[in-house]
Motif scaffolding. Structure first.
Motif, short mmCIF file in Angstrom:
data_model
loop_
_atom_site.label_atom_id
_atom_site.label_comp_id
_atom_site.label_asym_id
_atom_site.label_seq_id
_atom_site.Cartn_x
_atom_site.Cartn_y
_atom_site.Cartn_z
N GLY A 185 0.81 -1.20 0.00
CA GLY A 185 0.00 0.00 0.00
C GLY A 185 0.85 1.25 0.00
O GLY A 185 2.05 1.22 0.30
N ALA A 186 0.23 2.38 -0.34
CA ALA A 186 0.95 3.65 -0.39
C ALA A 186 1.08 4.24 1.01
O ALA A 186 0.16 4.16 1.83
N LEU A 187 2.24 4.85 1.29
CA LEU A 187 2.51 5.48 2.58
C LEU A 187 3.01 6.90 2.34
O LEU A 187 3.68 7.18 1.34
N GLU A 188 2.70 7.78 3.28
CA GLU A 188 3.15 9.16 3.15
C GLU A 188 4.61 9.30 3.57
O GLU A 188 5.04 8.72 4.57
N LEU A 190 7.39 12.09 4.81
CA LEU A 190 7.45 13.40 5.44
C LEU A 190 8.85 13.97 5.29
O LEU A 190 9.84 13.29 5.58
N ALA A 191 8.94 15.22 4.86
CA ALA A 191 10.24 15.85 4.66
C ALA A 191 10.85 16.23 6.00
O ALA A 191 10.18 16.77 6.88
N GLU A 192 12.15 15.94 6.16
CA GLU A 192 12.88 16.35 7.35
C GLU A 192 14.10 17.18 7.00
O GLU A 192 14.84 17.61 7.88
N GLY A 193 14.30 17.40 5.71
CA GLY A 193 15.44 18.19 5.26
C GLY A 193 15.44 18.22 3.75
O GLY A 193 14.60 17.60 3.09
N PRO A 194 16.38 18.95 3.17
CA PRO A 194 16.47 19.00 1.70
C PRO A 194 16.66 17.60 1.11
O PRO A 194 17.65 16.93 1.40
N ASP A 195 15.69 17.16 0.35
CA ASP A 195 15.73 15.86 -0.34
C ASP A 195 15.79 14.68 0.63
O ASP A 195 16.19 13.58 0.25
N ALA A 196 15.38 14.87 1.87
CA ALA A 196 15.41 13.80 2.88
C ALA A 196 14.02 13.62 3.47
O ALA A 196 13.40 14.59 3.93
N PHE A 197 13.53 12.38 3.47
CA PHE A 197 12.18 12.08 3.94
C PHE A 197 12.20 10.87 4.87
O PHE A 197 13.12 10.05 4.82
N PHE A 198 11.16 10.77 5.70
CA PHE A 198 11.01 9.60 6.56
C PHE A 198 9.56 9.17 6.57
O PHE A 198 8.66 9.92 6.17
N LEU A 199 9.32 7.93 7.03
CA LEU A 199 7.98 7.38 7.12
C LEU A 199 7.66 7.10 8.58
O LEU A 199 8.54 6.68 9.34
N ARG A 200 6.43 7.32 8.97
CA ARG A 200 6.03 7.04 10.35
C ARG A 200 5.61 5.58 10.53
O ARG A 200 5.84 4.98 11.57
N GLU A 201 4.96 5.00 9.52
CA GLU A 201 4.40 3.66 9.67
C GLU A 201 5.45 2.57 9.69
O GLU A 201 5.25 1.52 10.31
N VAL A 202 6.54 2.77 8.99
CA VAL A 202 7.62 1.79 8.95
C VAL A 202 8.93 2.51 9.23
O VAL A 202 9.05 3.72 9.03
N ASP A 203 9.92 1.76 9.70
CA ASP A 203 11.21 2.35 10.02
C ASP A 203 12.04 2.45 8.74
O ASP A 203 12.81 1.56 8.41
N ALA A 204 11.83 3.53 8.01
CA ALA A 204 12.53 3.71 6.75
C ALA A 204 12.70 5.20 6.46
O ALA A 204 11.87 6.02 6.86
N ARG A 205 13.79 5.51 5.76
CA ARG A 205 14.04 6.86 5.29
C ARG A 205 14.36 6.80 3.80
O ARG A 205 14.83 5.79 3.29
N VAL A 206 14.12 7.90 3.12
CA VAL A 206 14.42 8.00 1.69
C VAL A 206 15.14 9.31 1.44
O VAL A 206 14.68 10.38 1.88
N THR A 207 16.28 9.24 0.77
CA THR A 207 16.99 10.45 0.36
C THR A 207 17.07 10.45 -1.17
O THR A 207 17.28 9.40 -1.79
N PHE A 208 16.89 11.63 -1.76
CA PHE A 208 16.90 11.77 -3.21
C PHE A 208 18.22 12.39 -3.67
O PHE A 208 18.82 13.22 -2.98
N ASN A 209 18.65 11.98 -4.86
CA ASN A 209 19.88 12.50 -5.46
C ASN A 209 19.53 13.43 -6.62
O ASN A 209 18.54 13.22 -7.33
N ARG A 210 20.38 14.43 -6.83
CA ARG A 210 20.19 15.38 -7.93
C ARG A 210 21.46 15.45 -8.78
O ARG A 210 22.57 15.18 -8.29
N ASP A 211 21.28 15.84 -10.04
CA ASP A 211 22.44 16.05 -10.90
C ASP A 211 22.90 17.50 -10.78
O ASP A 211 22.36 18.28 -9.97
#
Length: 233
Positions: A185-188, A190-211
């Motif tokens: 299922g889809a999860l929201e 949440l931004a915690e910094g420039p290009d850095a996000f975290f999820l509340r429902e699961v213990d995971a973070r996502v960071t994005f890369n730019r050129d």
């Protein structure tokens, strides 16, 4: 099965309306896959014996802890966490989830036995290992949420394949940045910094890369002590 064992933990399972007793499981069926009683102290002794040369010959231990396929050796997972080699295995059955991990480089062992189904023991085990090595742990409740505009969120939208049959699809829905893994299922996010996000429902973070031009080129999924990169399609 009717005997009362002193200090034996009872298992529980979370449901939509709260926590309930776990379903009964005849432990003669799973046997070693869930039919063992133990304690954190006993499992620590086992791990010390295993890596201390009292259980296997050195060549057998090397064979056991050498990845064969998908970071898995002969019965244990082998991966890198913060530059350290971790040998571990988790387990779960009705009412119980556990994890036993060994930091081979630092000589540290973490044992977590939980009597509530869920990802808690895995998360706690990773955090304890980090703390034991002198690192820091940030709880989800301690993270600060940054507000981004809908236009900024839209730049992250896209499909990010992590494996041939597994991808993260990022989209903006009602002003929220959502991520959906293949078959889930889809999860929201949440931004915690420039290009850095975290999820509340699961213990995971996502960071994005730019050129160099500032365009999003990919992401890195940080979960379970692993960093999984994916290029944007």
């Amino acid at each position: 099965h009717a005997a009362i064992l002193p200090r034996r933990a009872s298992g529980y399972t979370p449901q939509a309306d709260g926590i309930v007793n776990a379903d009964y499981a005849d432990m003669t069926i799973p046997r070693g896959a869930g039919g063992l009683y133990s304690t954190t102290r006993d499992l620590l002794k086992w791990e010390q014996g295993l890596f201390g040369g009292r259980v296997l010959r050195p060549e057998s231990l090397t064979l056991l802890t050498t990845p064969v396929r998908n970071d898995y050796g002969f019965g244990v997972g082998v991966r890198e966490q913060d530059g350290h080699r971790i040998v571990s295995h988790s387990g779960g059955i009705q009412g119980f989830n556990t994890v036993l991990s060994r930091d081979v480089d630092a000589g540290l062992t973490v044992v977590v036995l939980g009597n509530l189904n869920g990802p808690g023991p895995d998360k706690l085990g990773l955090d304890l290992m980090t703390l034991a090595r002198g690192g820091t742990v940030t709880l989800v409740s301690e993270r600060q949420v940054m507000t981004l505009s809908a236009e900024a969120l839209q730049t992250y939208a896209g499909v990010y394949p992590i494996a041939p049959t597994f991808a993260l699809t990022v989209s903006v829905v009602d002003g929220k940045l959502m991520v959906q893994a293949t078959g889930q299922g889809a999860l929201e996010m949440l931004a915690e910094g420039p290009d850095a996000f975290f999820l509340r429902e699961v213990d995971a973070r996502v960071t994005f890369n730019r050129d160099a031009a500032g365009a999003i080129t990919g992401l890195v999924l940080h979960q379970g002590g692993r960093e999984m990169p994916a290029a944007k399609q």
